[in-house]
Scaffold this motif. Sequence first.
Motif, PDB file in Angstrom:
ATOM      1  N   ASP A   7       0.857  -1.169   0.046  1.00  0.00           N
ATOM      2  CA  ASP A   7       0.043   0.022   0.003  1.00  0.00           C
ATOM      3  C   ASP A   7       0.871   1.258   0.087  1.00  0.00           C
ATOM      4  N   THR A   8       2.447   1.219   0.082  1.00  0.00           N
ATOM      5  CA  THR A   8       3.151   2.226   0.220  1.00  0.00           C
ATOM      6  C   THR A   8       3.990   2.201  -0.883  1.00  0.00           C
ATOM      7  N   ASP A   9       3.830   1.323  -2.140  1.00  0.00           N
ATOM      8  CA  ASP A   9       4.702   1.146  -3.080  1.00  0.00           C
ATOM      9  C   ASP A   9       3.871   1.907  -4.290  1.00  0.00           C
ATOM     10  N   LEU A  10       4.776   2.761  -5.050  1.00  0.00           N
ATOM     11  CA  LEU A  10       4.443   3.127  -6.155  1.00  0.00           C
ATOM     12  C   LEU A  10       5.192   2.474  -7.531  1.00  0.00           C
ATOM     13  N   SER A  11       6.016   1.274  -7.165  1.00  0.00           N
ATOM     14  CA  SER A  11       6.704   1.004  -8.448  1.00  0.00           C
ATOM     15  C   SER A  11       5.813   0.644  -9.560  1.00  0.00           C
ATOM     16  N   GLY A  12       6.246   1.061 -10.682  1.00  0.00           N
ATOM     17  CA  GLY A  12       5.298   0.798 -11.805  1.00  0.00           C
ATOM     18  C   GLY A  12       4.608   1.924 -12.275  1.00  0.00           C
ATOM     19  N   ASN A  13       4.485   2.971 -11.517  1.00  0.00           N
ATOM     20  CA  ASN A  13       3.685   4.199 -11.714  1.00  0.00           C
ATOM     21  C   ASN A  13       4.683   5.340 -12.433  1.00  0.00           C
ATOM     22  N   VAL A  14       4.085   6.159 -13.195  1.00  0.00           N
ATOM     23  CA  VAL A  14       4.593   7.201 -13.741  1.00  0.00           C
ATOM     24  C   VAL A  14       3.897   8.519 -13.393  1.00  0.00           C
ATOM     25  N   ALA A  15       4.637   9.418 -12.546  1.00  0.00           N
ATOM     26  CA  ALA A  15       4.071  10.336 -11.811  1.00  0.00           C
ATOM     27  C   ALA A  15       4.589  11.771 -12.665  1.00  0.00           C
ATOM     28  N   VAL A  16       3.445  12.528 -12.926  1.00  0.00           N
ATOM     29  CA  VAL A  16       3.947  13.852 -13.437  1.00  0.00           C
ATOM     30  C   VAL A  16       3.931  15.068 -12.447  1.00  0.00           C
ATOM     31  N   ARG A  23      11.119  24.030  -4.467  1.00  0.00           N
ATOM     32  CA  ARG A  23      10.112  23.973  -3.457  1.00  0.00           C
ATOM     33  C   ARG A  23       9.157  22.861  -3.198  1.00  0.00           C
ATOM     34  N   ILE A  24       7.781  22.895  -3.174  1.00  0.00           N
ATOM     35  CA  ILE A  24       6.819  21.966  -3.053  1.00  0.00           C
ATOM     36  C   ILE A  24       6.929  20.931  -4.226  1.00  0.00           C
ATOM     37  N   GLY A  25       7.286  21.604  -5.555  1.00  0.00           N
ATOM     38  CA  GLY A  25       7.479  20.670  -6.718  1.00  0.00           C
ATOM     39  C   GLY A  25       8.403  19.671  -6.629  1.00  0.00           C
ATOM     40  N   ARG A  26       9.528  20.465  -6.151  1.00  0.00           N
ATOM     41  CA  ARG A  26      10.777  19.413  -6.212  1.00  0.00           C
ATOM     42  C   ARG A  26      10.687  18.430  -5.176  1.00  0.00           C
ATOM     43  N   ALA A  27      10.087  18.532  -3.994  1.00  0.00           N
ATOM     44  CA  ALA A  27      10.054  17.859  -2.617  1.00  0.00           C
ATOM     45  C   ALA A  27       9.364  16.676  -3.008  1.00  0.00           C
ATOM     46  N   THR A  28       8.307  16.911  -3.813  1.00  0.00           N
ATOM     47  CA  THR A  28       6.983  16.146  -4.140  1.00  0.00           C
ATOM     48  C   THR A  28       7.569  15.096  -4.980  1.00  0.00           C
ATOM     49  N   ALA A  29       8.439  15.829  -6.090  1.00  0.00           N
ATOM     50  CA  ALA A  29       8.927  14.773  -7.159  1.00  0.00           C
ATOM     51  C   ALA A  29       9.771  13.753  -6.370  1.00  0.00           C
ATOM     52  N   LEU A  30      10.691  14.135  -5.643  1.00  0.00           N
ATOM     53  CA  LEU A  30      11.724  13.203  -4.771  1.00  0.00           C
ATOM     54  C   LEU A  30      10.994  12.365  -3.729  1.00  0.00           C
ATOM     55  N   ARG A  31       9.991  12.735  -3.196  1.00  0.00           N
ATOM     56  CA  ARG A  31       9.007  11.728  -2.344  1.00  0.00           C
ATOM     57  C   ARG A  31       8.462  10.823  -3.091  1.00  0.00           C
ATOM     58  N   LEU A  32       7.717  11.184  -4.231  1.00  0.00           N
ATOM     59  CA  LEU A  32       7.184  10.239  -5.198  1.00  0.00           C
ATOM     60  C   LEU A  32       8.232   8.992  -5.642  1.00  0.00           C
ATOM     61  N   ALA A  33       9.439   9.789  -6.191  1.00  0.00           N
ATOM     62  CA  ALA A  33      10.766   8.752  -6.506  1.00  0.00           C
ATOM     63  C   ALA A  33      11.106   7.810  -5.440  1.00  0.00           C
ATOM     64  N   ARG A  34      11.276   8.437  -4.187  1.00  0.00           N
ATOM     65  CA  ARG A  34      11.294   7.251  -3.198  1.00  0.00           C
ATOM     66  C   ARG A  34      10.442   6.255  -2.725  1.00  0.00           C
ATOM     67  N   ALA A  35       9.105   6.640  -3.271  1.00  0.00           N
ATOM     68  CA  ALA A  35       8.274   5.509  -3.110  1.00  0.00           C
ATOM     69  C   ALA A  35       8.091   4.504  -4.412  1.00  0.00           C
ATOM     70  N   GLY A  36       9.121   4.758  -5.131  1.00  0.00           N
ATOM     71  CA  GLY A  36       9.219   3.819  -6.372  1.00  0.00           C
ATOM     72  C   GLY A  36       8.732   4.466  -7.558  1.00  0.00           C
ATOM     73  N   ALA A  37       8.174   5.572  -7.831  1.00  0.00           N
ATOM     74  CA  ALA A  37       7.312   6.101  -9.018  1.00  0.00           C
ATOM     75  C   ALA A  37       8.704   6.471  -9.892  1.00  0.00           C
ATOM     76  N   ASP A  38       8.614   6.379 -11.406  1.00  0.00           N
ATOM     77  CA  ASP A  38       9.460   7.376 -12.399  1.00  0.00           C
ATOM     78  C   ASP A  38       8.631   8.314 -12.310  1.00  0.00           C
ATOM     79  N   VAL A  39       9.325   9.606 -12.560  1.00  0.00           N
ATOM     80  CA  VAL A  39       8.742  10.769 -12.380  1.00  0.00           C
ATOM     81  C   VAL A  39       8.998  11.857 -13.403  1.00  0.00           C
TER      82      VAL A  39
END
Length: 256
Positions: A7-16, A23-39
């Motif tokens: 439930d905490t894994d975003l592997s296989g997801n593509v996030a835009v 700021r928030i955009g950068r921090a969000t991109a890095l957080r999503l990447a750490r959860a496994g998403a390509d960004v």
Amino acid sequence: MEAPESDTDLSGNVAVVTGASRRIGRATALRLARAGADVVLHGHRARDEVEAVAAEVEAIGRRALVVMADITDEAAVEGMFRRIEAEAGGVDILVNNAAIRGEKPLLEMSLAEWRQTMAVIVDGTFLCSREALRSMVARGGGSIVNIGGVTAHIGAARRAHVATAKAALGGLTRTLAVEFAPHGVRVNCIVPGSIGGRRSATAGAVPQMSKGSEDILLGREGTVEEVAHVIASFCLPGAGYVTGQTVHVNGGVYMN
């Protein structure tokens, strides 16, 4: 989209993430990447800053794609998402973060200044959401997170254009949540309060709000990482029963 491992894994997801350079955009991109998403990292003018964030995403071990576009331009947005489809395979997550937050007394504000702010915040969110939703529907689901603003809820001097545009995102969030729930797409709005750290040139000064910093119950400004954590949590499979909501991240300066 591949099935996540948890439930905490975003592997296989593509996030835009729009407005991903700082700021928030950068921090969000890095957080999503750490959860496994390509960004997919969107920017308008500051390519060097967006590419720096892309390098950080890749250092985490995830794929990064830089796309530069004026999100008020319909053709440019359509072209941006065609490229994302071709190079990343589609979209599972969209964070509508791009905005401008200038300041101007209402009696000095031109219609052009009003329209520019509305175009970036409202039109840009509409255009990006429309194109992302085409992909999400085809892929069987997804998550959109719109980034609101606390001034839309408590008011602020010299920010009529910004507060009005951010308020519009609440209505868009709810209508998209209703229309696309049958397609497995969730749509929510995260509203940051007073967030500390270095501000961008387009952010303007800290707004003169109807409530000041002394009203923050937690006694401090927030951090971009705290906001990013909440944004990313709404994209996780574990948040699969949450849609159409507006959630405030503001230390208690406003409670709904």
